[in-house]
Design a protein around this motif. Structure first.
Motif, mmCIF file in Angstrom:
data_model
loop_
_atom_site.group_PDB
_atom_site.id
_atom_site.type_symbol
_atom_site.label_atom_id
_atom_site.label_comp_id
_atom_site.label_asym_id
_atom_site.label_seq_id
_atom_site.Cartn_x
_atom_site.Cartn_y
_atom_site.Cartn_z
ATOM 1 N N VAL A 35 0.871 -1.311 -0.216
ATOM 2 C CA VAL A 35 -0.336 0.013 -0.003
ATOM 3 C C VAL A 35 0.497 1.128 0.231
ATOM 4 O O VAL A 35 0.341 1.875 -0.915
ATOM 5 N N ALA A 36 2.018 1.493 0.660
ATOM 6 C CA ALA A 36 2.248 2.189 0.522
ATOM 7 C C ALA A 36 3.441 2.627 -0.625
ATOM 8 O O ALA A 36 3.731 3.694 -1.021
ATOM 9 N N GLY A 37 3.909 1.581 -1.055
ATOM 10 C CA GLY A 37 4.154 0.907 -3.093
ATOM 11 C C GLY A 37 3.049 2.100 -3.540
ATOM 12 O O GLY A 37 3.558 3.176 -3.982
ATOM 13 N N LEU A 38 1.979 1.884 -3.802
ATOM 14 C CA LEU A 38 0.930 1.967 -4.337
ATOM 15 C C LEU A 38 0.732 3.987 -3.981
ATOM 16 O O LEU A 38 0.572 4.889 -5.026
ATOM 17 N N ALA A 39 1.039 4.422 -2.947
ATOM 18 C CA ALA A 39 0.707 5.510 -2.389
ATOM 19 C C ALA A 39 1.625 6.712 -3.106
ATOM 20 O O ALA A 39 1.812 7.894 -3.630
ATOM 21 N N LEU A 40 3.198 6.070 -3.106
ATOM 22 C CA LEU A 40 3.665 6.360 -3.956
ATOM 23 C C LEU A 40 4.031 6.485 -5.107
ATOM 24 O O LEU A 40 4.675 7.618 -5.599
ATOM 25 N N GLY A 41 3.783 6.131 -5.470
ATOM 26 C CA GLY A 41 3.089 5.970 -7.369
ATOM 27 C C GLY A 41 2.338 6.699 -7.618
ATOM 28 O O GLY A 41 2.256 7.613 -8.732
ATOM 29 N N LEU A 42 1.168 7.178 -6.366
ATOM 30 C CA LEU A 42 -0.279 7.278 -7.267
ATOM 31 C C LEU A 42 0.675 9.179 -6.998
ATOM 32 O O LEU A 42 0.358 10.491 -7.210
ATOM 33 N N MET A 43 1.829 9.765 -6.517
ATOM 34 C CA MET A 43 2.441 11.026 -5.652
ATOM 35 C C MET A 43 2.987 11.343 -6.569
ATOM 36 O O MET A 43 3.486 11.837 -6.660
ATOM 37 N N SER A 44 3.756 9.892 -7.321
ATOM 38 C CA SER A 44 4.700 9.916 -8.951
ATOM 39 C C SER A 44 3.932 11.231 -9.852
ATOM 40 O O SER A 44 4.186 11.892 -10.111
ATOM 41 N N ALA A 45 3.170 9.714 -10.095
ATOM 42 C CA ALA A 45 2.052 10.222 -10.976
ATOM 43 C C ALA A 45 1.204 12.144 -10.267
ATOM 44 O O ALA A 45 1.184 12.911 -11.909
ATOM 45 N N ALA A 46 1.107 12.002 -9.582
ATOM 46 C CA ALA A 46 0.621 13.479 -9.711
ATOM 47 C C ALA A 46 1.260 14.146 -9.549
ATOM 48 O O ALA A 46 1.572 16.360 -10.130
ATOM 49 N N MET A 47 2.774 14.265 -9.613
ATOM 50 C CA MET A 47 4.019 15.312 -9.595
ATOM 51 C C MET A 47 3.746 15.784 -11.231
ATOM 52 O O MET A 47 4.075 16.794 -11.726
ATOM 53 N N ARG A 75 7.845 -13.219 2.209
ATOM 54 C CA ARG A 75 8.956 -14.678 1.865
ATOM 55 C C ARG A 75 9.329 -14.779 3.578
ATOM 56 O O ARG A 75 9.790 -16.061 3.829
ATOM 57 N N CYS A 76 9.104 -14.139 4.362
ATOM 58 C CA CYS A 76 9.640 -14.456 6.049
ATOM 59 C C CYS A 76 8.642 -15.127 6.058
ATOM 60 O O CYS A 76 8.640 -15.327 7.249
ATOM 61 N N HIS A 77 7.616 -14.784 6.577
ATOM 62 C CA HIS A 77 6.113 -15.074 6.314
ATOM 63 C C HIS A 77 5.763 -15.925 6.010
ATOM 64 O O HIS A 77 5.610 -16.749 5.251
ATOM 65 N N ALA A 78 4.008 -16.464 6.055
ATOM 66 C CA ALA A 78 3.988 -17.300 5.271
ATOM 67 C C ALA A 78 2.829 -16.548 3.874
ATOM 68 O O ALA A 78 1.675 -15.748 4.515
ATOM 69 N N PRO A 79 3.186 -16.171 2.987
ATOM 70 C CA PRO A 79 2.969 -15.551 1.613
ATOM 71 C C PRO A 79 1.238 -16.006 2.003
ATOM 72 O O PRO A 79 1.167 -16.912 1.143
ATOM 73 N N SER A 80 0.418 -15.070 1.418
ATOM 74 C CA SER A 80 -1.089 -15.073 1.283
ATOM 75 C C SER A 80 -1.833 -14.438 -0.412
ATOM 76 O O SER A 80 -0.707 -14.100 -1.027
ATOM 77 N N ASP A 81 -2.824 -15.570 -0.473
ATOM 78 C CA ASP A 81 -3.311 -15.522 -1.167
ATOM 79 C C ASP A 81 -4.017 -13.236 -1.679
ATOM 80 O O ASP A 81 -3.479 -13.158 -3.178
ATOM 81 N N PHE A 82 -4.141 -13.274 -0.543
ATOM 82 C CA PHE A 82 -4.732 -11.927 -0.478
ATOM 83 C C PHE A 82 -3.856 -11.080 -0.603
ATOM 84 O O PHE A 82 -3.782 -10.063 -1.514
ATOM 85 N N GLY A 83 -2.688 -11.699 -0.275
ATOM 86 C CA GLY A 83 -1.235 -10.473 -0.497
ATOM 87 C C GLY A 83 -0.973 -10.807 -1.532
ATOM 88 O O GLY A 83 -0.548 -9.112 -2.565
ATOM 89 N N GLY A 84 -0.451 -11.552 -2.289
ATOM 90 C CA GLY A 84 -0.199 -11.741 -4.024
ATOM 91 C C GLY A 84 -1.691 -10.907 -4.886
ATOM 92 O O GLY A 84 -1.334 -10.122 -6.171
ATOM 93 N N TYR A 85 -2.553 -11.116 -4.946
ATOM 94 C CA TYR A 85 -4.104 -10.247 -5.325
ATOM 95 C C TYR A 85 -4.052 -8.779 -5.359
ATOM 96 O O TYR A 85 -3.704 -7.628 -5.819
ATOM 97 N N LEU A 86 -3.751 -8.603 -3.581
ATOM 98 C CA LEU A 86 -3.509 -6.772 -3.255
ATOM 99 C C LEU A 86 -2.035 -6.091 -4.091
ATOM 100 O O LEU A 86 -2.129 -5.555 -4.858
ATOM 101 N N ASP A 87 -0.999 -7.113 -4.810
ATOM 102 C CA ASP A 87 0.086 -6.381 -5.310
ATOM 103 C C ASP A 87 -0.021 -6.085 -6.815
ATOM 104 O O ASP A 87 0.635 -5.179 -6.835
ATOM 105 N N ILE A 88 -1.308 -6.929 -7.283
ATOM 106 C CA ILE A 88 -0.810 -7.107 -8.931
ATOM 107 C C ILE A 88 -2.183 -6.032 -9.058
ATOM 108 O O ILE A 88 -2.193 -5.169 -9.726
ATOM 109 N N VAL A 89 -3.546 -5.919 -7.859
ATOM 110 C CA VAL A 89 -3.933 -5.455 -8.036
ATOM 111 C C VAL A 89 -3.658 -3.237 -8.066
ATOM 112 O O VAL A 89 -3.843 -2.486 -8.489
ATOM 113 N N CYS A 90 -2.359 -3.655 -7.334
ATOM 114 C CA CYS A 90 -1.953 -1.693 -6.795
ATOM 115 C C CYS A 90 -0.665 -1.773 -7.982
ATOM 116 O O CYS A 90 -0.975 -0.716 -8.351
#
Length: 205
Positions: A35-47, A75-90
């Motif tokens: 989510v932080a990465g997406l926020a930074l990306g949107l900040m870049s687009a706004a700039m 990968r330090c924990h147990a990767p979740s399906d939702f985490g992968g889903y959130l990553d590709i959406v962002c």
């Protein structure tokens, strides 16, 4: 086959994994980094939309660093399906937001080229996700681009090439139109290559 992604993975993954382990030890979660990465990306687009294209490189590159770190933390924990889903959406929101920023910067000039580029991203994304669905159905596995929740197919253009393209646009915004048409054409070629690959692999299944 992307020119860079599969080649740079063995070089950058050990660094990302080491930093991801440190962040995980502090209790930072992969989804927070996504989510932080997406926020930074949107900040870049706004700039970019405000004409601050050079400065937009700072949050743009930071967002892509976060995109690499979230998987390392997962990968330090147990990767979740939702985490992968959130990553590709962002990721897809980010990839659409940057061209949109250039269109907003000069809509009368960049509008058509920006629409062509976004259409090519749409086609490329559809070919990628559709292939991933079929690969999952047939229990296919690959780790050529790191351990992923989704099956990643190669292409002429992949993530590293796209980030390089965005960096070039920020450094040379006056060339947006020819660069957008050229990159968009390569994206359509990548999508077509995946369709042909899918026809060869899945046609009789």
């Amino acid at each position: 086959m992307g020119m860079f992604d599969a080649k740079i993975r063995p070089l950058i993954d050990p660094i990302l994994n080491a930093q991801g382990a440190r962040l995980a030890a502090f209790g930072v979660t992969a989804n927070q980094i996504t989510v932080a990465g997406l926020a930074l990306g949107l900040m870049s687009a706004a700039m970019i939309a405000l004409g601050l294209t050079y400065w937009a490189l700072v949050p743009l590159l930071a967002s892509r660093l976060a995109d690499g770190l979230d998987g390392a933390v997962a990968r330090c924990h147990a990767p979740s399906d939702f985490g992968g889903y959130l990553d590709i959406v962002c990721d897809f929101v980010f990839y659409g937001a940057v061209p949109l920023g250039f269109v907003a910067l000069a809509p009368e000039i960049n509008g058509l080229a920006g629409a062509f580029l976004l259409c090519s991203f749409y086609a490329n994304g559809a070919s990628f996700l559709g292939y991933a669905v079929l690969a999952e159905k047939h229990d296919m596995q690959t780790a050529a681009r790191g351990v992923k929740t989704l099956y990643f197919t190669g292409g002429i253009l992949e993530g590293a090439e796209t980030i390089g393209f965005f960096v070039l646009l920020c450094l040379w915004p006056q060339a947006f139109i020819p660069l957008a048409y050229a990159f968009g054409a390569l994206c359509f070629a990548t999508a077509l290559s995946r369709v042909l690959l899918a026809a060869r692999v899945f046609f009789n299944r």
